[in-house]
Scaffold this motif. Structure first.
Motif, PDB file in Angstrom:
ATOM      1  N   LYS A   4      47.791  34.334  32.897  1.00 39.19           N
ATOM      2  CA  LYS A   4      47.236  35.571  33.618  1.00 39.19           C
ATOM      3  C   LYS A   4      48.433  36.253  34.308  1.00 39.19           C
ATOM      4  O   LYS A   4      48.649  37.383  34.376  1.00 39.19           O
ATOM      5  CB  LYS A   4      46.275  35.286  34.342  1.00 39.19           C
ATOM      6  CG  LYS A   4      44.857  35.339  33.888  1.00 39.19           C
ATOM      7  CD  LYS A   4      43.782  35.302  34.804  1.00 39.19           C
ATOM      8  CE  LYS A   4      42.422  34.543  34.165  1.00 39.19           C
ATOM      9  NZ  LYS A   4      41.294  34.676  35.029  1.00 39.19           N
ATOM     10  N   ASN A  24      33.392  45.909  47.259  1.00 44.64           N
ATOM     11  CA  ASN A  24      33.028  45.527  45.977  1.00 44.64           C
ATOM     12  C   ASN A  24      34.373  45.135  45.043  1.00 44.64           C
ATOM     13  O   ASN A  24      34.117  43.998  44.206  1.00 44.64           O
ATOM     14  CB  ASN A  24      32.317  46.556  45.054  1.00 44.64           C
ATOM     15  CG  ASN A  24      31.158  46.771  45.643  1.00 44.64           C
ATOM     16  OD1 ASN A  24      30.471  46.320  46.625  1.00 44.64           O
ATOM     17  ND2 ASN A  24      30.463  48.121  45.225  1.00 44.64           N
ATOM     18  N   GLU A  27      35.813  41.584  46.242  1.00 42.20           N
ATOM     19  CA  GLU A  27      34.564  40.592  45.824  1.00 42.20           C
ATOM     20  C   GLU A  27      35.253  40.184  44.492  1.00 42.20           C
ATOM     21  O   GLU A  27      34.915  38.908  44.194  1.00 42.20           O
ATOM     22  CB  GLU A  27      33.380  40.879  46.281  1.00 42.20           C
ATOM     23  CG  GLU A  27      32.975  40.713  47.760  1.00 42.20           C
ATOM     24  CD  GLU A  27      32.977  39.536  48.404  1.00 42.20           C
ATOM     25  OE1 GLU A  27      32.880  38.320  47.628  1.00 42.20           O
ATOM     26  OE2 GLU A  27      32.881  39.242  49.563  1.00 42.20           O
ATOM     27  N   ALA A  28      34.821  41.173  43.424  1.00 42.78           N
ATOM     28  CA  ALA A  28      34.984  41.047  42.136  1.00 42.78           C
ATOM     29  C   ALA A  28      36.481  40.551  41.979  1.00 42.78           C
ATOM     30  O   ALA A  28      36.673  39.818  40.991  1.00 42.78           O
ATOM     31  CB  ALA A  28      34.926  42.551  41.397  1.00 42.78           C
ATOM     32  N   LYS A  30      38.150  38.491  43.481  1.00 43.10           N
ATOM     33  CA  LYS A  30      38.345  37.199  44.203  1.00 43.10           C
ATOM     34  C   LYS A  30      37.968  36.109  42.866  1.00 43.10           C
ATOM     35  O   LYS A  30      38.625  35.190  42.736  1.00 43.10           O
ATOM     36  CB  LYS A  30      37.262  36.905  44.951  1.00 43.10           C
ATOM     37  CG  LYS A  30      37.265  35.594  45.647  1.00 43.10           C
ATOM     38  CD  LYS A  30      36.459  35.135  46.966  1.00 43.10           C
ATOM     39  CE  LYS A  30      36.719  33.949  47.617  1.00 43.10           C
ATOM     40  NZ  LYS A  30      35.660  33.599  48.670  1.00 43.10           N
ATOM     41  N   GLU A  31      37.355  36.636  41.689  1.00 43.62           N
ATOM     42  CA  GLU A  31      36.947  35.837  40.705  1.00 43.62           C
ATOM     43  C   GLU A  31      38.291  35.622  39.940  1.00 43.62           C
ATOM     44  O   GLU A  31      38.622  34.556  39.126  1.00 43.62           O
ATOM     45  CB  GLU A  31      35.971  36.419  39.923  1.00 43.62           C
ATOM     46  CG  GLU A  31      34.537  36.619  40.522  1.00 43.62           C
ATOM     47  CD  GLU A  31      33.565  37.378  39.823  1.00 43.62           C
ATOM     48  OE1 GLU A  31      33.871  37.521  38.685  1.00 43.62           O
ATOM     49  OE2 GLU A  31      32.625  37.615  40.328  1.00 43.62           O
ATOM     50  N   GLU A  32      39.312  36.561  40.022  1.00 45.05           N
ATOM     51  CA  GLU A  32      40.429  36.271  39.284  1.00 45.05           C
ATOM     52  C   GLU A  32      41.475  35.509  39.966  1.00 45.05           C
ATOM     53  O   GLU A  32      42.458  35.185  39.345  1.00 45.05           O
ATOM     54  CB  GLU A  32      41.027  37.793  39.337  1.00 45.05           C
ATOM     55  CG  GLU A  32      40.285  38.861  38.233  1.00 45.05           C
ATOM     56  CD  GLU A  32      40.458  38.497  36.842  1.00 45.05           C
ATOM     57  OE1 GLU A  32      41.385  37.780  36.307  1.00 45.05           O
ATOM     58  OE2 GLU A  32      39.073  38.768  36.094  1.00 45.05           O
ATOM     59  N   TRP A  33      41.183  35.175  41.325  1.00 43.30           N
ATOM     60  CA  TRP A  33      41.873  34.347  42.052  1.00 43.30           C
ATOM     61  C   TRP A  33      41.676  32.795  41.801  1.00 43.30           C
ATOM     62  O   TRP A  33      41.903  31.918  42.450  1.00 43.30           O
ATOM     63  CB  TRP A  33      41.920  34.673  43.494  1.00 43.30           C
ATOM     64  CG  TRP A  33      42.028  36.085  43.878  1.00 43.30           C
ATOM     65  CD1 TRP A  33      43.118  36.955  43.394  1.00 43.30           C
ATOM     66  CD2 TRP A  33      41.864  36.909  44.918  1.00 43.30           C
ATOM     67  NE1 TRP A  33      43.119  38.101  43.730  1.00 43.30           N
ATOM     68  CE2 TRP A  33      42.451  38.082  44.797  1.00 43.30           C
ATOM     69  CE3 TRP A  33      40.933  36.696  45.933  1.00 43.30           C
ATOM     70  CZ2 TRP A  33      42.185  38.887  45.761  1.00 43.30           C
ATOM     71  CZ3 TRP A  33      40.808  37.505  46.713  1.00 43.30           C
ATOM     72  CH2 TRP A  33      41.358  38.724  46.752  1.00 43.30           C
ATOM     73  N   GLU A  34      40.958  32.507  40.599  1.00 45.42           N
ATOM     74  CA  GLU A  34      40.646  31.086  40.373  1.00 45.42           C
ATOM     75  C   GLU A  34      41.857  30.160  40.475  1.00 45.42           C
ATOM     76  O   GLU A  34      42.951  30.460  40.020  1.00 45.42           O
ATOM     77  CB  GLU A  34      39.909  31.054  38.830  1.00 45.42           C
ATOM     78  CG  GLU A  34      39.458  29.798  38.539  1.00 45.42           C
ATOM     79  CD  GLU A  34      39.015  29.444  37.369  1.00 45.42           C
ATOM     80  OE1 GLU A  34      39.190  28.708  36.387  1.00 45.42           O
ATOM     81  OE2 GLU A  34      38.371  30.658  36.796  1.00 45.42           O
ATOM     82  N   GLN A  58      46.055  43.649  41.784  1.00 43.71           N
ATOM     83  CA  GLN A  58      45.689  42.229  41.113  1.00 43.71           C
ATOM     84  C   GLN A  58      47.464  41.583  41.086  1.00 43.71           C
ATOM     85  O   GLN A  58      47.542  40.622  41.427  1.00 43.71           O
ATOM     86  CB  GLN A  58      45.301  42.288  39.945  1.00 43.71           C
ATOM     87  CG  GLN A  58      45.060  40.780  39.185  1.00 43.71           C
ATOM     88  CD  GLN A  58      44.183  40.029  39.782  1.00 43.71           C
ATOM     89  OE1 GLN A  58      44.009  40.096  41.225  1.00 43.71           O
ATOM     90  NE2 GLN A  58      43.661  38.978  39.695  1.00 43.71           N
TER      91      GLN A  58
END
Length: 122
Positions: A4, A24, A27-28, A30-34, A58
């Motif tokens: 990624k 928004n 928060e969305a 943040k899911e990519e920051w796994e 990103q």
């Protein structure tokens, strides 16, 4: 995670600004920051909008997180993002518990090709 990161770094497209509520978006995102231990603190209105390029933002965050990870070799990594606003502006502060940037690099930090990591830097 590495794939990624490489994909984002290789993006050379033109800037595409989209206006959206910043809360928004973050928060969305943040899911990519796994894989990165990120604490997100939002001190902004849910109605506050920002015009930004989602892909470039990103890239910025992943680069900061990767640098933080590289600086925390012998300890657990912690990253905190705080977002605040004034009448006209947003402020996004990213803090980590890494070693920091050497003084010899600070003045040149935003010049192309400057890195404190030698051949490993971008």
């Amino acid at each position: 995670m590495v794939e990624k990161y490489k994909k984002f770094l290789s993006n050379k497209n033109e800037i595409k600004l989209t206006e959206m509520p910043l809360t928004n978006y973050l928060e969305a995102l943040k899911e990519e920051w796994e894989g990165f231990p990120v604490e997100l603190e939002l001190k902004i209105s849910n109605k506050s909008k920002a015009a930004l390029d989602k892909i470039l933002m990103q890239q910025v965050f992943l680069n900061l997180f990767k640098n933080a990870q590289d600086a925390c070799v012998n300890k657990e990594l912690n990253i905190k993002i705080t977002c605040t606003e004034s009448d006209k502006d947003f402020y996004i502060q990213v803090k980590d518990n890494g070693e920091g940037i050497p003084n010899s690099v600070k003045d040149k930090l935003f010049e192309e090709g400057v890195s404190s990591k030698g051949d490993k830097g971008t």
